[in-house]
Design a protein around this motif. Structure first.
Motif, PDB file in Angstrom:
ATOM      1  N   ALA A  36       0.863  -1.222  -0.070  1.00 41.67           N
ATOM      2  CA  ALA A  36       0.067   0.102  -0.041  1.00 41.67           C
ATOM      3  C   ALA A  36       0.845   1.075  -0.050  1.00 41.67           C
ATOM      4  O   ALA A  36       0.726   2.326  -0.835  1.00 41.67           O
ATOM      5  N   ALA A  37       1.889   1.301   0.793  1.00 46.89           N
ATOM      6  CA  ALA A  37       2.697   2.501   0.806  1.00 46.89           C
ATOM      7  C   ALA A  37       3.533   2.707  -0.458  1.00 46.89           C
ATOM      8  O   ALA A  37       3.760   3.960  -1.108  1.00 46.89           O
ATOM      9  N   ASN A  38       3.902   1.584  -0.935  1.00 49.10           N
ATOM     10  CA  ASN A  38       4.707   1.602  -2.068  1.00 49.10           C
ATOM     11  C   ASN A  38       3.880   2.147  -3.367  1.00 49.10           C
ATOM     12  O   ASN A  38       4.402   2.791  -4.078  1.00 49.10           O
ATOM     13  N   GLU A  39       2.624   1.779  -3.508  1.00 46.93           N
ATOM     14  CA  GLU A  39       1.587   2.049  -4.391  1.00 46.93           C
ATOM     15  C   GLU A  39       1.511   3.604  -4.295  1.00 46.93           C
ATOM     16  O   GLU A  39       1.492   4.431  -5.300  1.00 46.93           O
ATOM     17  N   HIS A  40       1.405   3.673  -2.966  1.00 43.65           N
ATOM     18  CA  HIS A  40       0.802   5.214  -2.823  1.00 43.65           C
ATOM     19  C   HIS A  40       1.973   6.261  -3.243  1.00 43.65           C
ATOM     20  O   HIS A  40       1.776   7.268  -3.735  1.00 43.65           O
ATOM     21  N   LEU A  41       3.262   5.766  -2.931  1.00 36.92           N
ATOM     22  CA  LEU A  41       4.356   6.611  -3.475  1.00 36.92           C
ATOM     23  C   LEU A  41       4.622   6.630  -4.781  1.00 36.92           C
ATOM     24  O   LEU A  41       4.885   7.941  -5.466  1.00 36.92           O
ATOM     25  N   ARG A  42       4.347   5.252  -5.679  1.00 43.50           N
ATOM     26  CA  ARG A  42       4.559   5.521  -6.995  1.00 43.50           C
ATOM     27  C   ARG A  42       3.509   6.257  -7.798  1.00 43.50           C
ATOM     28  O   ARG A  42       3.731   7.250  -8.597  1.00 43.50           O
ATOM     29  N   GLU A  43       2.185   6.317  -7.137  1.00 41.42           N
ATOM     30  CA  GLU A  43       1.289   7.273  -7.712  1.00 41.42           C
ATOM     31  C   GLU A  43       1.688   8.687  -7.650  1.00 41.42           C
ATOM     32  O   GLU A  43       1.164   9.463  -8.331  1.00 41.42           O
ATOM     33  N   ARG A  44       2.621   9.080  -6.770  1.00 38.18           N
ATOM     34  CA  ARG A  44       2.809  10.410  -6.577  1.00 38.18           C
ATOM     35  C   ARG A  44       4.450  10.750  -7.421  1.00 38.18           C
ATOM     36  O   ARG A  44       4.799  11.722  -6.937  1.00 38.18           O
TER      37      ARG A  44
END
Length: 85
Positions: free
Chosen positions: A49-57
């Motif tokens: 979840a955190a990695n996806e959140h960062l990639r989206e940004r």
């Protein structure tokens, strides 16, 4: 806070910022608050979840690390670790 209970905390001056959370959605919200001040974020590879959140940004992974502890291995829940250094 929720019903008088602290669900998470952001310590922006500890290393590059430390987030403590009792659930992924709490950690992601606190991570969102920290992102405007951080150019480098460290999260466990298992925290999807955190990695996806960062990639989206617009963040890109550039490496990985290994966590070592002395003595008996503690219980580790990657989904509750969002930022650390």
């Amino acid at each position: 806070m929720e019903q008088g209970r602290v669900r998470g905390a952001l310590l922006p001056l500890l290393g590059q910022g430390l987030i403590l959370a009792d659930a992924p959605e709490v950690g992601l919200e606190l991570q969102r608050w920290l992102l405007p001040t951080q150019h480098r974020i460290t999260v466990p590879a298992d925290n999807a979840a955190a990695n996806e959140h960062l990639r989206e940004r617009g963040y890109d992974p550039i490496g990985s690390s290994v966590r070592l502890v002395h003595g008996t291995r503690p219980d580790f829940k990657a989904e509750l670790v969002f930022v650390g250094r």
